[in-house]
Scaffold this active site. Structure first.
Site, PDB file in Angstrom:
ATOM      1  N   LYS A 117      -8.135  21.748 -39.426  1.00 35.85           N
ATOM      2  CA  LYS A 117      -9.287  21.587 -38.576  1.00 35.85           C
ATOM      3  C   LYS A 117     -10.615  22.489 -38.982  1.00 35.85           C
ATOM      4  CE  LYS A 117      -7.340  18.186 -36.456  1.00 35.85           C
ATOM      5  NZ  LYS A 117      -6.938  17.973 -35.164  1.00 35.85           N
ATOM      6  N   SER A 438       3.223   5.062 -35.430  1.00 34.37           N
ATOM      7  CA  SER A 438       2.647   4.000 -36.163  1.00 34.37           C
ATOM      8  C   SER A 438       3.060   3.473 -37.290  1.00 34.37           C
ATOM      9  CB  SER A 438       1.061   4.224 -36.160  1.00 34.37           C
ATOM     10  OG  SER A 438       0.887   5.171 -37.126  1.00 34.37           O
ATOM     11  N   ARG A 520     -11.563   8.395 -43.327  1.00 29.22           N
ATOM     12  CA  ARG A 520     -11.031   8.214 -42.133  1.00 29.22           C
ATOM     13  C   ARG A 520     -11.917   8.394 -40.874  1.00 29.22           C
ATOM     14  NH1 ARG A 520      -7.852   6.129 -38.215  1.00 29.22           N
ATOM     15  NH2 ARG A 520      -6.771   7.601 -36.745  1.00 29.22           N
ATOM     16  N   TRP A 566     -10.333  14.412 -27.924  1.00 29.57           N
ATOM     17  CA  TRP A 566     -10.589  13.143 -28.641  1.00 29.57           C
ATOM     18  C   TRP A 566     -11.743  12.306 -28.190  1.00 29.57           C
ATOM     19  CZ3 TRP A 566      -5.812  12.447 -32.658  1.00 29.57           C
ATOM     20  CH2 TRP A 566      -5.719  13.618 -33.324  1.00 29.57           C
ATOM     21  N   CYS A 648      -0.359  17.804 -35.489  1.00 32.36           N
ATOM     22  CA  CYS A 648      -0.545  17.529 -36.823  1.00 32.36           C
ATOM     23  C   CYS A 648      -1.958  18.224 -37.474  1.00 32.36           C
ATOM     24  CB  CYS A 648      -0.834  15.868 -37.403  1.00 32.36           C
ATOM     25  SG  CYS A 648      -2.221  15.296 -36.199  1.00 32.36           S
ATOM     26  N   GLU A 670       3.416  18.854 -38.904  1.00 27.71           N
ATOM     27  CA  GLU A 670       3.059  18.941 -40.268  1.00 27.71           C
ATOM     28  C   GLU A 670       3.549  20.420 -41.009  1.00 27.71           C
ATOM     29  OE1 GLU A 670       1.158  20.210 -43.812  1.00 27.71           O
ATOM     30  OE2 GLU A 670       0.484  21.059 -41.763  1.00 27.71           O
ATOM     31  N   HIS A 699      -1.357  11.380 -45.572  1.00 25.48           N
ATOM     32  CA  HIS A 699      -2.547  11.392 -45.746  1.00 25.48           C
ATOM     33  C   HIS A 699      -2.881  11.228 -47.476  1.00 25.48           C
ATOM     34  CE1 HIS A 699      -3.858  11.753 -41.703  1.00 25.48           C
ATOM     35  NE2 HIS A 699      -3.188  13.266 -41.673  1.00 25.48           N
ATOM     36  N   CYS A 731       3.041  12.450 -39.691  1.00 29.98           N
ATOM     37  CA  CYS A 731       1.774  11.940 -38.947  1.00 29.98           C
ATOM     38  C   CYS A 731       2.322  10.530 -39.020  1.00 29.98           C
ATOM     39  CB  CYS A 731       0.642  12.160 -39.491  1.00 29.98           C
ATOM     40  SG  CYS A 731      -0.498  11.952 -37.954  1.00 29.98           S
TER      41      CYS A 731
END
Length: 763
Positions: A117, A438, A520, A566, A648, A670, A699, A731
């Site tokens: 990040k 997901s 993304r 978020w 993550c 992660e 990713h 993730c």
């Protein structure tokens, strides 16, 4: 006259043109030439959108990440991508995502760069990699190409460059070397860059050193002094830019550095402005970031003018105005929205509107308020409307927050006792396998969701379509042999926006996209009022999925801290209070899942660390309310209900004790991109609960081999007892294809089986 400028503009385009062009290029649908034409068109549009400014940023546009751009401009490219087939763009994307368009579809051996990040935002950057042999070789071709393009549009150009000290600070040494030992070589490259910019007639260069808002040792402070005293010999004006926080103990240093101007984030560091004005030498420009570059609320122009006018009277032409930081962190244009409630829309400002606000303030200061009187009245009406709207406050919600007690955040029994109860219930094997939630969001899923929203698909038809997708997902997981299943989340557009749509106090946009990394994008919902959960959100979907299998089915939720971080949050009450409202709403969902017979519930807190203040002295206050919010959400369940959480791409080693206080039965993290580096903390800290170190970097299109996954897990067993280890991806899998997912998960399950028969320490 007041000078206006911008620190950076969103790259993705009003309709996400960059995203779609990149993904078509990666799939070989379009050529490099078409990609470059698209990006050139976007840059031209962005400069046009900023043409009212006195200085327009150039170099803020990136195909993937501005830190990665800096690495390539400096010729600082990982050796693993050198001497491979293809051109410079192939090398760039190999570092960004582990694959270029010139690579075939077979498993590639190129590891993508580590991603983490950008300070305390949801933007991800590619981490520079250093070692004692690192060299720099300047390549300004892309930057200078963009400067030439901008000059053709007759805009006043201000190149944007990541500062040398921040660049070193953001990177990681891959050996035992000291990053700062590279400073001299790096400064030679920066001196050459500034000389070249001065040679083509550039007046001002923006150099970003956000590291100045962090706690710096004397060694790093000395590095800043050394850097700018050395670079001052180049005859080009430097605007030193800071953002995201206060300067505090770096304030005097920032004021004294031999540069021509200093930018201060006057949203987060407003209290420091007076001191900076007193300390800044009279020959230097002071740029104030007076428009919030990280949130979407309108600026109170009258209040801001009341504050600015005395400053302008003192500084006169030395005063520059800008947003607080790059506008990368907000959507592009509010005018694109067609479905927002008119009242709420009147409270908002996106990137283009924020620059309009900047122009109004500058004109008022330079020519008098009477020249913008009508705009000030319109703005004041919107500010007042929001402040007194009865849609913002809910007394029942506030009362419930006041009734929170300590017992609500505590599990019935400590983890060791719960672990025995849960083992007896689930009887999972050693190294149990699961996923983060997901599964691939296929074109059929997206089309069904689109048709449902447009009204061409009835609610019953949509429900049947999603149940069919859930059924497929469950069948695939059972065929693969996973131990704990998920329903795949076909009904969800985004892990935050989906839940927010069922909560009060939220508003949603159609085109409010913000870049997270590469192609993304996320569309943060907007918290405008008090939050509650009127009805169950996920229970029917998860209960249906559980009816299809005898294996445990995880309920999948997003945690309150991540939903908060978020979202675009309210600025009229403390974040902690909003987070507690979210915690109570999600607690209701957890307890309803448990009542429905779902005994494993994952509550993702991917953004927990992201919310940390940039200074460690302020961490404890944040962690206290953030951890409490998770505990309130999760810990009302019975001992036999197993609570998972996921984090993550976050460096959480320095908050591991706080994470342990969350008391989740299992945490998944992660570790694949960082080669299990995040597990180093467990050499010193005895983490008491279960943990799933991710072994599949979702990713990247690369498929990890069984041996690679086994090797990563063996590294984990050196730190954590095998009986507390899980195996999972890094993730969620929504962005990958089923072909990739099946191969990777098959390897993951094979790795689990191989580990189970390998002698290891089981404690």
């Amino acid at each position: 006259m007041v000078t206006t400028h911008n620190l950076g503009f969103p790259r993705i385009g009003k309709k996400r043109e960059l995203k779609f062009a990149l993904e078509k290029y990666w799939k070989k649908i379009i050529s490099r030439e078409v990609l470059e034409e698209t990006t050139a068109d976007l840059r031209r549009q962005h400069w046009q959108d900023q043409s009212k400014l006195d200085f327009v940023p150039v170099g803020d546009f990136s195909l993937y990440d501005q830190v990665l751009d800096t690495s390539f401009m400096l010729g600082h490219v990982p050796s693993r991508v050198l001497d491979l087939p293809g051109d410079d763009l192939d090398s760039y994307f190999r570092v960004a995502r582990g694959r270029s368009v010139s690579d075939d579809s077979s498993c590639s051996s190129i590891s993508a760069g580590e991603m983490t990040k950008w300070f305390d935002t949801n933007y991800h950057y590619i981490v520079p990699e250093f070692d004692k042999n690192t060299q720099f070789s300047l390549d300004t071709s892309r930057l200078f190409q963009q400067i030439a393009e901008a000059k053709q549009q007759n805009v006043q150009v201000k190149p944007v460059i990541l500062g040398p000290v921040t660049y070193l600070w953001l990177g990681k040494a891959k050996d035992q070397s000291n990053k700062l030992d590279l400073l001299d070589k790096l400064l030679s490259a920066y001196a050459e860059l500034l000389s070249q910019l001065e040679g083509i007639g550039i007046q001002w260069v923006q150099i970003d050193e956000p590291v100045l808002v962090t706690e710096l040792s004397q060694t790093w402070q000395h590095a800043l002094r050394k850097a700018y005293f050395q670079l001052q010999t180049i005859p080009v004006n430097i605007l030193l830019t800071t953002y995201f926080g206060q300067l505090k103990d770096n304030l005097q240093l920032a004021c004294e550095l031999p540069v021509n101007g200093l930018h201060l984030d006057a949203i987060t560091a407003k209290d420091e402005v007076a001191k900076v004005i007193d300390w800044l030498p009279c020959h230097k420009v002071l740029s104030l970031g007076i428009i919030n570059g990280r949130n979407v609320w309108k600026t109170d122009l009258t209040e801001t003018l009341n504050w600015l006018e005395p400053i302008h009277a003192r500084l006169q032409d030395r005063l520059w105005l800008a947003p607080s930081c790059s506008l990368l962190h907000v959507p592009v244009d509010l005018e694109s929205e067609r479905e927002l409630d008119p009242d709420i829309e009147s409270w908002l400002a996106f990137a283009i509107q924020k620059l309009d606000e900047l122009s109004i303030l500058a004109k008022a200061l330079s020519k008098g308020r009477n020249t913008v009187a009508g705009k000030l009245l319109t703005n004041a009406a919107a500010i007042n409307n929001r402040k007194h709207s009865n849609r913002v406050h809910n007394e029942l919600v506030k009362k419930r927050v006041l009734e929170i007690n300590g017992q609500m955040g505590t599990r019935q029994s400590p983890y060791p006792q719960r672990a025995i109860t849960q083992h007896e219930k689930f009887n999972l094997p050693l190294y149990p396998t699961t996923t983060i939630g997901s599964f691939p969001q296929t074109q059929e899923i997206r089309q069904a969701r689109k048709d449902f929203r447009s009204g061409s698909l009835s609610e019953e038809q949509y429900r049947q379509a999603m149940q069919q997708e859930i059924s497929i997902c469950v069948q695939e997981q059972e065929a693969l042999g996973l131990d704990v299943l998920v329903h795949g989340e076909p009904e969800r557009n985004d892990m935050v926006e989906y839940f927010s749509e069922y909560l009060t106090g939220y508003a949603f946009t159609q085109f409010g996209w913000v870049q997270s990394y590469g192609s993304r994008c996320v569309k943060p919902p907007i918290i405008f009022g008090d939050i509650s959960r009127p009805h169950a959100i996920t229970v029917d979907w998860i209960r249906y999925a559980q009816s299809l299998t005898k294996k445990p089915m995880k309920g999948m939720l997003t945690g309150p801290v991540t939903i908060l971080n978020w979202s675009f949050v309210r600025d009229d009450q403390p974040r902690a209070e909003t987070c507690l409202q979210l915690a109570l709403a999600m607690r209701d969902e957890v307890l309803d899942l448990e009542k429905a017979g779902i005994s494993i519930i994952q509550i993702d807190e991917a953004a927990l660390r992201e919310g940390l203040p940039l200074r460690k002295t302020q961490w404890q206050s944040y962690l206290q309310w953030a951890i409490r919010a998770f505990q309130i959400t999760a810990n009302g369940v019975k001992d036999e209900t197993q609570i998972h959480t996921h984090m993550c791409y976050s460096e959480f080693n320095d908050i591991i004790e706080a994470i342990a206080e969350m008391d989740a039965d299992v945490i998944t993290i992660e570790t694949s991109r960082s080669d299990m580096e995040l597990l180093d903390v467990f050499d010193q800290f005895h983490y008491p609960n279960g943990i799933g170190p991710g072994v599949y970097d979702i990713h990247s299109p690369n498929i990890p081999s069984v041996d690679e996954m086994v090797n990563l897990m063996q590294m984990a067993t050196q730190r954590i007892p095998a009986k507390r280890l899980w195996i999972n991806p890094d993730c969620g899998l929504k962005t990958r294809s089923w072909e990739e997912v099946k191969l990777a998960l098959s390897n993951m399950i094979a790795a689990s089986q191989q580990l189970s028969v390998t002698p290891t320490q089981v404690q």
